[in-house]
Scaffold this motif. Structure first.
Motif, short mmCIF file in Angstrom:
data_model
loop_
_atom_site.label_atom_id
_atom_site.label_comp_id
_atom_site.label_asym_id
_atom_site.label_seq_id
_atom_site.Cartn_x
_atom_site.Cartn_y
_atom_site.Cartn_z
N ILE A 61 0.81 -1.18 0.02
CA ILE A 61 0.06 0.15 0.10
C ILE A 61 0.84 1.25 -0.07
O ILE A 61 2.03 1.30 0.74
CB ILE A 61 -0.80 -0.12 1.06
CG1 ILE A 61 -2.05 0.96 0.92
CG2 ILE A 61 -0.18 0.34 2.32
CD1 ILE A 61 -3.28 0.97 1.76
N TYR A 62 0.36 2.16 -0.84
CA TYR A 62 1.10 3.49 -0.82
C TYR A 62 0.52 4.60 -0.10
O TYR A 62 1.38 5.27 0.64
CB TYR A 62 1.23 3.92 -2.36
CG TYR A 62 1.73 5.37 -2.57
CD1 TYR A 62 3.09 5.34 -2.41
CD2 TYR A 62 0.79 6.38 -3.16
CE1 TYR A 62 3.80 6.78 -2.88
CE2 TYR A 62 1.56 7.57 -3.35
CZ TYR A 62 2.93 7.72 -3.23
OH TYR A 62 3.33 8.94 -3.55
N ARG A 63 -0.66 4.69 0.01
CA ARG A 63 -1.34 5.70 0.90
C ARG A 63 -2.81 5.33 1.19
O ARG A 63 -3.42 4.48 0.19
CB ARG A 63 -1.22 7.10 0.44
CG ARG A 63 -1.98 7.52 -0.82
CD ARG A 63 -1.32 8.73 -1.24
NE ARG A 63 -1.42 9.75 -0.31
CZ ARG A 63 -2.11 10.84 -0.02
NH1 ARG A 63 -3.06 11.14 -0.95
NH2 ARG A 63 -1.95 11.81 0.67
N MET A 64 -3.60 5.85 2.17
CA MET A 64 -4.94 5.62 2.35
C MET A 64 -5.54 6.99 2.64
O MET A 64 -4.88 7.57 3.29
CB MET A 64 -5.14 4.61 3.29
CG MET A 64 -6.59 4.35 3.69
SD MET A 64 -6.79 3.09 5.09
CE MET A 64 -6.01 4.15 6.58
N ILE A 65 -6.53 7.26 1.94
CA ILE A 65 -7.57 8.57 2.44
C ILE A 65 -8.66 7.74 2.89
O ILE A 65 -9.72 7.27 2.03
CB ILE A 65 -7.35 9.76 1.45
CG1 ILE A 65 -6.12 9.74 0.88
CG2 ILE A 65 -8.21 10.72 1.71
CD1 ILE A 65 -6.05 10.71 -0.44
N ILE A 66 -9.18 8.35 4.08
CA ILE A 66 -10.57 8.07 4.65
C ILE A 66 -11.41 9.41 4.69
O ILE A 66 -10.86 10.51 5.10
CB ILE A 66 -10.40 7.52 6.15
CG1 ILE A 66 -9.67 6.43 6.46
CG2 ILE A 66 -11.99 7.40 6.67
CD1 ILE A 66 -9.32 6.02 7.65
N GLU A 123 -11.64 13.73 7.19
CA GLU A 123 -10.63 13.19 6.32
C GLU A 123 -9.41 12.86 7.38
O GLU A 123 -8.80 13.65 8.15
CB GLU A 123 -10.44 14.41 5.42
CG GLU A 123 -9.18 13.97 4.48
CD GLU A 123 -8.93 14.84 3.28
OE1 GLU A 123 -7.80 15.08 2.85
OE2 GLU A 123 -9.89 15.77 3.10
N LEU A 124 -8.93 11.65 6.86
CA LEU A 124 -7.66 11.20 7.30
C LEU A 124 -6.80 10.60 6.33
O LEU A 124 -7.38 9.61 5.73
CB LEU A 124 -7.87 10.27 8.19
CG LEU A 124 -6.56 9.73 9.10
CD1 LEU A 124 -5.76 10.58 9.85
CD2 LEU A 124 -7.11 8.61 10.16
N ALA A 125 -5.46 11.07 6.10
CA ALA A 125 -4.67 10.89 4.98
C ALA A 125 -3.50 10.08 5.71
O ALA A 125 -2.72 10.58 6.55
CB ALA A 125 -4.06 11.68 4.14
N VAL A 126 -3.19 8.81 5.39
CA VAL A 126 -2.09 7.62 5.91
C VAL A 126 -1.09 7.42 4.69
O VAL A 126 -1.47 7.07 3.76
CB VAL A 126 -2.86 6.51 6.43
CG1 VAL A 126 -1.73 5.89 7.31
CG2 VAL A 126 -4.11 6.95 7.42
N GLU A 127 0.13 7.39 5.30
CA GLU A 127 1.20 7.11 4.21
C GLU A 127 1.91 6.00 4.52
O GLU A 127 1.93 5.49 6.01
CB GLU A 127 2.30 8.36 4.11
CG GLU A 127 1.66 9.77 4.04
CD GLU A 127 1.04 10.04 2.46
OE1 GLU A 127 1.61 8.99 1.67
OE2 GLU A 127 0.52 10.86 2.17
N SER A 128 2.31 5.33 3.55
CA SER A 128 3.38 4.29 3.81
C SER A 128 4.73 4.64 4.66
O SER A 128 5.18 6.01 4.26
CB SER A 128 3.94 3.54 2.45
OG SER A 128 4.93 2.68 2.60
N PRO A 129 5.11 4.09 5.55
CA PRO A 129 6.38 4.55 6.34
C PRO A 129 7.71 4.49 5.40
O PRO A 129 8.75 5.11 5.72
CB PRO A 129 6.53 3.45 7.46
CG PRO A 129 5.88 2.20 6.90
CD PRO A 129 4.72 2.70 6.28
N PHE A 130 7.38 4.05 4.27
CA PHE A 130 8.44 3.70 3.29
C PHE A 130 8.75 5.13 2.28
O PHE A 130 9.58 5.34 1.67
CB PHE A 130 8.43 2.31 2.38
CG PHE A 130 8.58 1.36 3.34
CD1 PHE A 130 9.47 1.15 3.87
CD2 PHE A 130 7.30 0.57 3.19
CE1 PHE A 130 9.50 -0.10 4.74
CE2 PHE A 130 7.35 -0.87 3.97
CZ PHE A 130 8.67 -1.18 4.78
#
Length: 213
Positions: free
Chosen positions: A159-164, A172-179
């Motif tokens: 997974i690259y990112r997720m947006i809720i 709204e919550l944007a979540v990023e990959s730690p990489f």
């Protein structure tokens, strides 16, 4: 004797009302229990469908190094959705044996999750290196469950990112990959509290975007 019989009839009526009350309470409890079991089943199915759809797409195109052949001549914005038709084996020249999406997700060439909302698979960038899955119309519980999925395997992440709930104030919550994270960004995995706060837009009103490599 008549008075005794009247008292017996009165007692029987009271007892019958008591039994009916108990049965009504048990019935309401059973309905609530069944509803809870059904909700858990639906949220687990939504998670399973997201995993299965991601796996089949990634496995199908990983040797090509990108998703160009999936999206170059198709778009999720078409009417009808030509990407969904292709994944469901319902496109022109396709047949059911060409279907890649889980069978229960396909209906008349469209994608839906078990909760009843729509699912779209779209190109994410012009280099065709990523794709995004939109899961729309999620209940709070299904959204929360999907938001906490662990996409990490073999010390890497798909997974690259997720947006809720994109664009919704205070949700709204944007979540990023730690990489691939940027400074100050929220990274996977998120806590249950974070997921529940973001996924509280009202039942069947939550959306999640999942962007994959």
């Amino acid at each position: 004797m008549i008075k005794i019989r009247n008292n017996q009839k009165g007692s029987s009526m009271v007892e019958m009302l008591g039994v009916l009350t108990i049965l009504a309470i048990l019935g309401m409890g059973t309905i609530k229990f069944i509803g809870g079991v059904q909700n858990v089943f639906i949220q687990n199915m939504v998670v399973s469908e997201a995993r299965d759809l991601q796996k089949v797409i990634s496995d199908r195109y990983k040797f090509e190094g990108n998703y160009k052949s999936l999206f170059e001549s198709r778009s999720c914005d078409d009417e009808p959705d030509t990407v969904a038709q292709f994944l469901c084996g319902a496109c022109e020249g396709c047949n059911s044996q060409d279907r890649m999406a889980p069978f229960q997700m396909c209906s008349n060439g469209k994608l839906h999750h078990r909760g009843g909302g729509s699912v779209r698979v779209c190109k994410y960038d012009d280099a065709y290196k990523h794709y995004v899955m939109f899961f729309e119309g999620l209940t709070d519980r299904s959204c929360t469950a999907l938001a906490q999925v662990n996409w990490y395997t073999r010390q890497k992440s798909d997974i690259y990112r997720m947006i809720i709930n994109s664009g919704i104030t205070n949700k709204e919550l944007a979540v990023e990959s730690p990489f691939t994270k940027t400074e100050g960004s929220v990274v996977f995995p998120i806590t249950a509290s974070q997921a529940m706060t973001a996924c509280s837009n009202g039942d069947s009103n939550n959306d999640i975007q999942l962007v994959f490599f």
